[in-house]
Design a protein around this motif. Structure first.
Motif, PDB file in Angstrom:
ATOM      1  N   VAL A 144      37.559  35.937  20.503  1.00 53.56           N
ATOM      2  CA  VAL A 144      38.514  35.091  21.211  1.00 53.56           C
ATOM      3  C   VAL A 144      38.761  33.796  20.447  1.00 53.56           C
ATOM      4  O   VAL A 144      39.908  33.335  20.337  1.00 53.56           O
ATOM      5  CB  VAL A 144      38.025  34.797  22.644  1.00 53.56           C
ATOM      6  CG1 VAL A 144      38.860  33.702  23.290  1.00 53.56           C
ATOM      7  CG2 VAL A 144      38.071  36.065  23.481  1.00 53.56           C
ATOM      8  N   VAL A 145      37.714  33.178  19.916  1.00 56.68           N
ATOM      9  CA  VAL A 145      37.864  31.927  19.166  1.00 56.68           C
ATOM     10  C   VAL A 145      38.778  32.126  17.964  1.00 56.68           C
ATOM     11  O   VAL A 145      39.669  31.301  17.689  1.00 56.68           O
ATOM     12  CB  VAL A 145      36.488  31.392  18.719  1.00 56.68           C
ATOM     13  CG1 VAL A 145      36.643  30.282  17.680  1.00 56.68           C
ATOM     14  CG2 VAL A 145      35.715  30.870  19.931  1.00 56.68           C
ATOM     15  N   VAL A 146      38.596  33.226  17.242  1.00 63.32           N
ATOM     16  CA  VAL A 146      39.449  33.495  16.081  1.00 63.32           C
ATOM     17  C   VAL A 146      40.889  33.763  16.521  1.00 63.32           C
ATOM     18  O   VAL A 146      41.843  33.247  15.923  1.00 63.32           O
ATOM     19  CB  VAL A 146      38.904  34.699  15.285  1.00 63.32           C
ATOM     20  CG1 VAL A 146      39.896  35.127  14.211  1.00 63.32           C
ATOM     21  CG2 VAL A 146      37.565  34.351  14.651  1.00 63.32           C
ATOM     22  N   ALA A 147      41.049  34.553  17.574  1.00 61.31           N
ATOM     23  CA  ALA A 147      42.389  34.934  18.026  1.00 61.31           C
ATOM     24  C   ALA A 147      43.175  33.758  18.587  1.00 61.31           C
ATOM     25  O   ALA A 147      44.407  33.766  18.566  1.00 61.31           O
ATOM     26  CB  ALA A 147      42.294  36.044  19.068  1.00 61.31           C
ATOM     27  N   VAL A 196      39.529  35.593  28.781  1.00 62.17           N
ATOM     28  CA  VAL A 196      39.244  36.949  29.276  1.00 62.17           C
ATOM     29  C   VAL A 196      38.812  36.901  30.738  1.00 62.17           C
ATOM     30  O   VAL A 196      39.330  37.634  31.578  1.00 62.17           O
ATOM     31  CB  VAL A 196      38.157  37.640  28.422  1.00 62.17           C
ATOM     32  CG1 VAL A 196      37.797  39.004  28.994  1.00 62.17           C
ATOM     33  CG2 VAL A 196      38.638  37.791  26.975  1.00 62.17           C
ATOM     34  N   GLY A 197      37.872  36.020  31.041  1.00 60.35           N
ATOM     35  CA  GLY A 197      37.293  35.992  32.380  1.00 60.35           C
ATOM     36  C   GLY A 197      38.214  35.488  33.467  1.00 60.35           C
ATOM     37  O   GLY A 197      38.275  36.062  34.557  1.00 60.35           O
ATOM     38  N   LEU A 198      38.957  34.397  33.205  1.00 62.17           N
ATOM     39  CA  LEU A 198      39.785  33.809  34.259  1.00 62.17           C
ATOM     40  C   LEU A 198      40.899  34.750  34.725  1.00 62.17           C
ATOM     41  O   LEU A 198      41.075  34.927  35.940  1.00 62.17           O
ATOM     42  CB  LEU A 198      40.354  32.470  33.795  1.00 62.17           C
ATOM     43  CG  LEU A 198      41.072  31.652  34.879  1.00 62.17           C
ATOM     44  CD1 LEU A 198      40.119  31.337  36.041  1.00 62.17           C
ATOM     45  CD2 LEU A 198      41.636  30.357  34.291  1.00 62.17           C
ATOM     46  N   PRO A 199      41.660  35.396  33.825  1.00 62.96           N
ATOM     47  CA  PRO A 199      42.673  36.352  34.306  1.00 62.96           C
ATOM     48  C   PRO A 199      42.058  37.508  35.091  1.00 62.96           C
ATOM     49  O   PRO A 199      42.598  37.920  36.126  1.00 62.96           O
ATOM     50  CB  PRO A 199      43.343  36.849  33.019  1.00 62.96           C
ATOM     51  CG  PRO A 199      43.073  35.800  32.008  1.00 62.96           C
ATOM     52  CD  PRO A 199      41.734  35.229  32.359  1.00 62.96           C
ATOM     53  N   LEU A 200      40.927  38.028  34.615  1.00 62.43           N
ATOM     54  CA  LEU A 200      40.277  39.125  35.320  1.00 62.43           C
ATOM     55  C   LEU A 200      39.781  38.676  36.693  1.00 62.43           C
ATOM     56  O   LEU A 200      39.877  39.422  37.671  1.00 62.43           O
ATOM     57  CB  LEU A 200      39.111  39.669  34.485  1.00 62.43           C
ATOM     58  CG  LEU A 200      39.512  40.556  33.301  1.00 62.43           C
ATOM     59  CD1 LEU A 200      38.315  40.833  32.405  1.00 62.43           C
ATOM     60  CD2 LEU A 200      40.121  41.880  33.783  1.00 62.43           C
ATOM     61  N   THR A 201      39.288  37.449  36.784  1.00 66.38           N
ATOM     62  CA  THR A 201      38.838  36.937  38.073  1.00 66.38           C
ATOM     63  C   THR A 201      39.994  36.824  39.059  1.00 66.38           C
ATOM     64  O   THR A 201      39.860  37.189  40.234  1.00 66.38           O
ATOM     65  CB  THR A 201      38.157  35.569  37.895  1.00 66.38           C
ATOM     66  OG1 THR A 201      36.989  35.725  37.072  1.00 66.38           O
ATOM     67  CG2 THR A 201      37.734  34.990  39.233  1.00 66.38           C
ATOM     68  N   LEU A 202      41.141  36.329  38.600  1.00 67.16           N
ATOM     69  CA  LEU A 202      42.314  36.241  39.477  1.00 67.16           C
ATOM     70  C   LEU A 202      42.698  37.603  40.020  1.00 67.16           C
ATOM     71  O   LEU A 202      43.157  37.729  41.157  1.00 67.16           O
ATOM     72  CB  LEU A 202      43.503  35.645  38.716  1.00 67.16           C
ATOM     73  CG  LEU A 202      43.793  34.163  38.981  1.00 67.16           C
ATOM     74  CD1 LEU A 202      42.670  33.296  38.429  1.00 67.16           C
ATOM     75  CD2 LEU A 202      45.131  33.758  38.361  1.00 67.16           C
ATOM     76  N   PHE A 250      50.408  39.880  31.164  1.00 68.68           N
ATOM     77  CA  PHE A 250      50.174  39.639  29.741  1.00 68.68           C
ATOM     78  C   PHE A 250      48.712  39.266  29.500  1.00 68.68           C
ATOM     79  O   PHE A 250      48.058  39.799  28.596  1.00 68.68           O
ATOM     80  CB  PHE A 250      51.092  38.507  29.279  1.00 68.68           C
ATOM     81  CG  PHE A 250      50.910  38.088  27.842  1.00 68.68           C
ATOM     82  CD1 PHE A 250      51.775  38.541  26.856  1.00 68.68           C
ATOM     83  CD2 PHE A 250      49.883  37.235  27.465  1.00 68.68           C
ATOM     84  CE1 PHE A 250      51.615  38.160  25.530  1.00 68.68           C
ATOM     85  CE2 PHE A 250      49.708  36.843  26.141  1.00 68.68           C
ATOM     86  CZ  PHE A 250      50.584  37.307  25.173  1.00 68.68           C
ATOM     87  N   ALA A 251      48.197  38.331  30.311  1.00 66.37           N
ATOM     88  CA  ALA A 251      46.820  37.852  30.129  1.00 66.37           C
ATOM     89  C   ALA A 251      45.802  38.959  30.363  1.00 66.37           C
ATOM     90  O   ALA A 251      44.787  39.037  29.656  1.00 66.37           O
ATOM     91  CB  ALA A 251      46.556  36.679  31.074  1.00 66.37           C
ATOM     92  N   LEU A 252      46.065  39.822  31.329  1.00 67.16           N
ATOM     93  CA  LEU A 252      45.135  40.931  31.609  1.00 67.16           C
ATOM     94  C   LEU A 252      45.113  41.940  30.473  1.00 67.16           C
ATOM     95  O   LEU A 252      44.041  42.413  30.070  1.00 67.16           O
ATOM     96  CB  LEU A 252      45.530  41.612  32.919  1.00 67.16           C
ATOM     97  CG  LEU A 252      45.232  40.828  34.205  1.00 67.16           C
ATOM     98  CD1 LEU A 252      45.906  41.484  35.399  1.00 67.16           C
ATOM     99  CD2 LEU A 252      43.730  40.715  34.442  1.00 67.16           C
ATOM    100  N   ILE A 253      46.294  42.300  29.952  1.00 68.97           N
ATOM    101  CA  ILE A 253      46.344  43.242  28.837  1.00 68.97           C
ATOM    102  C   ILE A 253      45.637  42.646  27.618  1.00 68.97           C
ATOM    103  O   ILE A 253      44.865  43.331  26.926  1.00 68.97           O
ATOM    104  CB  ILE A 253      47.799  43.596  28.486  1.00 68.97           C
ATOM    105  CG1 ILE A 253      48.457  44.365  29.648  1.00 68.97           C
ATOM    106  CG2 ILE A 253      47.868  44.424  27.209  1.00 68.97           C
ATOM    107  CD1 ILE A 253      47.846  45.720  29.918  1.00 68.97           C
TER     108      ILE A 253
END
Length: 443
Positions: A144-147, A196-202, A250-253
């Motif tokens: 994630v940091v690199v992306a 990754v976590g915040l969109p999945l949590t929503l 978008f965020a989930l994918i």
């Protein structure tokens, strides 16, 4: 009972098209800018459509292509350069979260708080998969940091102390964690939790965001067969009422792409098992602990309320994210919830009480073909996380059902029905147990 096939299909060729393994959504959207109608949960099951199965199949494929085009356009747009569109969209969704069926209106602390707390508990606790969890999260954080290296930090509102409330700070103090920001917020070593976590949590918690996104994506199945969809029409439908659910999609994918790329290498050929360290729930209390799914659990289950007449095409072709459970208990929990609670799906509740008919999917978790199933139990919290033991399947998946030789006049079938004779049920269950190498008693 079925096996997995693909995330989409080529509308011109009509053959399954595997999803890309490239983790490119974050890479593109966070790059430096360049010049230049309520739909019930069970709507997939009803009277057979007038259109032929091939027409329905092509409609499903073209809808998937339109969604892909929409995501591609979003990732290349100026609005998303530096991740600005991602930050703004997530902020807008959280700020405008509708009241749920109990009258609550969840805010940022309600979504971020349990996520940060549970990560703290799982990272600091000793449990059987603790080493794998730390390895997996470290890989995820690095990717994630690199992306997101070109993200405009000035747009990252989660880095501001005022984004967090006093209750979350008190919770962090209770666990002996940093308080400014609570649990260190989404700063260093927590970027994966943000992207990754915040969109999945929503999506995972019991909030209107889950029902709204699913409702809007499922509505695509009710379009007139043959009607050509475009990326613009998809944006318009997903973002109606000025709620940017296209950003959540978008965020989930993108989140699932990140998870797909960080599987532990020793499980690479075993499907979802490479992410099994995420099949665990943090238990809060005086002595925080971690509850995990048993290692021998090889199957996942999904149950939905359906009418007696099942649309075979829509039973095998999804239009949105699908949730499975690592246990039958989790399936029953969800079925009860949709039958009793006011979840904006009155048709589902009516089906549950009047038809009382359930379709249960059973799939393998450890097969290489199950790589499109993502264990996300870690990103949920509380009792629901432990009971549901959720596994999310990406949208536009084609389910291919196993076939059974009944040994009777009925010949070959692709389901085990409650109306089948005891002998037929027994033969089918024994056959699939041998074929899949599973023990029904253990499962």
């Amino acid at each position: 009972m079925f096996d997995w096939v693909a995330l989409g299909m080529d509308p011109d060729e009509g053959e399954p098209r595997a999803a890309s393994d490239d983790n490119d959504l974050f890479d593109k959207s966070f790059a430096e800018p360049t010049a230049g109608t309520e739909v019930p949960q069970s709507m997939a099951f009803g009277e057979s459509p007038e259109a032929s199965s091939e027409q329905c199949r092509r409609h499903w494929a073209m809808t998937a292509e339109a969604i892909v085009d929409m995501i591609r356009c979003m990732s290349q747009s100026k609005e998303f350069a530096g991740g600005v569109g991602w930050f703004d969209g997530m902020k807008a969704l959280i700020a405008k979260t509708p009241k749920d069926h109990t009258g609550r209106r969840l805010g940022f602390d309600d979504f971020a708080g349990p996520l940060l707390r549970d990560h703290f508990i799982q990272w600091t606790s000793e449990h059987s998969r603790a080493v794998d969890f730390r390895k997996l999260y470290t890989r995820l954080e690095a990717k994630v940091v690199v992306a997101t290296q070109f993200a405009h930090l000035s747009s990252d509102w989660t880095l501001r102390n005022e984004s967090y409330g006093s209750f979350l700070r008190q919770t962090a103090k209770k666990y002996g964690a940093a308080q400014n920001p609570p649990f260190d917020g989404f700063t260093t070593y927590k970027r994966a939790l943000l992207f990754v976590g915040l969109p999945l949590t929503l999506y995972l918690v019991d909030s209107p965001h889950l029902y709204e996104l699913v409702c809007r994506m499922r509505s695509l199945a009710s379009d007139e067969v043959g009607e050509r969809q475009t990326s613009c029409s998809m944006l318009e439908r997903l973002n109606k009422d000025d709620m940017p659910y296209s950003v959540l999609l978008f965020a989930l994918i993108a989140a699932l792409q990140m998870l797909h790329g960080c599987r532990l290498s020793k499980y690479r050929k075993k499907g979802a098992q490479g992410l099994e360290a995420l099949s665990a729930s943090a238990v809060v209390g005086l002595r925080p602990m971690v509850k995990e799914v048993h290692a021998y659990t090889k199957l996942i289950f999904r149950g939905i309320w359906v009418p007696k007449c099942i649309d075979q095409h829509l039973a095998g072709h999804s239009f949105c994210f699908n949730s499975f459970s690592r246990s039958v208990e989790g399936v029953l929990w969800v079925l009860d919830f949709y039958a009793i609670e006011e979840t904006r799906s009155a048709v589902t509740t009516k089906l549950a009480w009047e038809d009382a008919h359930v379709l249960i999917y059973v799939a393998r978790f450890h097969e290489e073909s199950s790589k499109w199933a993502f264990p996300v139990q870690f990103f949920n919290s509380g009792k629901a996380s432990d009971v549901e033991k959720e596994v999310v399947v990406a949208p536009f998946v084609h389910y291919v059902f196993e076939t059974f030789d009944t040994g009777t006049y009925r010949g070959t079938i692709n389901e085990i029905s409650s109306k089948s004779s005891p002998g037929e049920k027994q033969r089918c269950l024994e056959g699939i147990a041998q074929r899949w190498q599973v023990n029904w008693f253990k499962e």
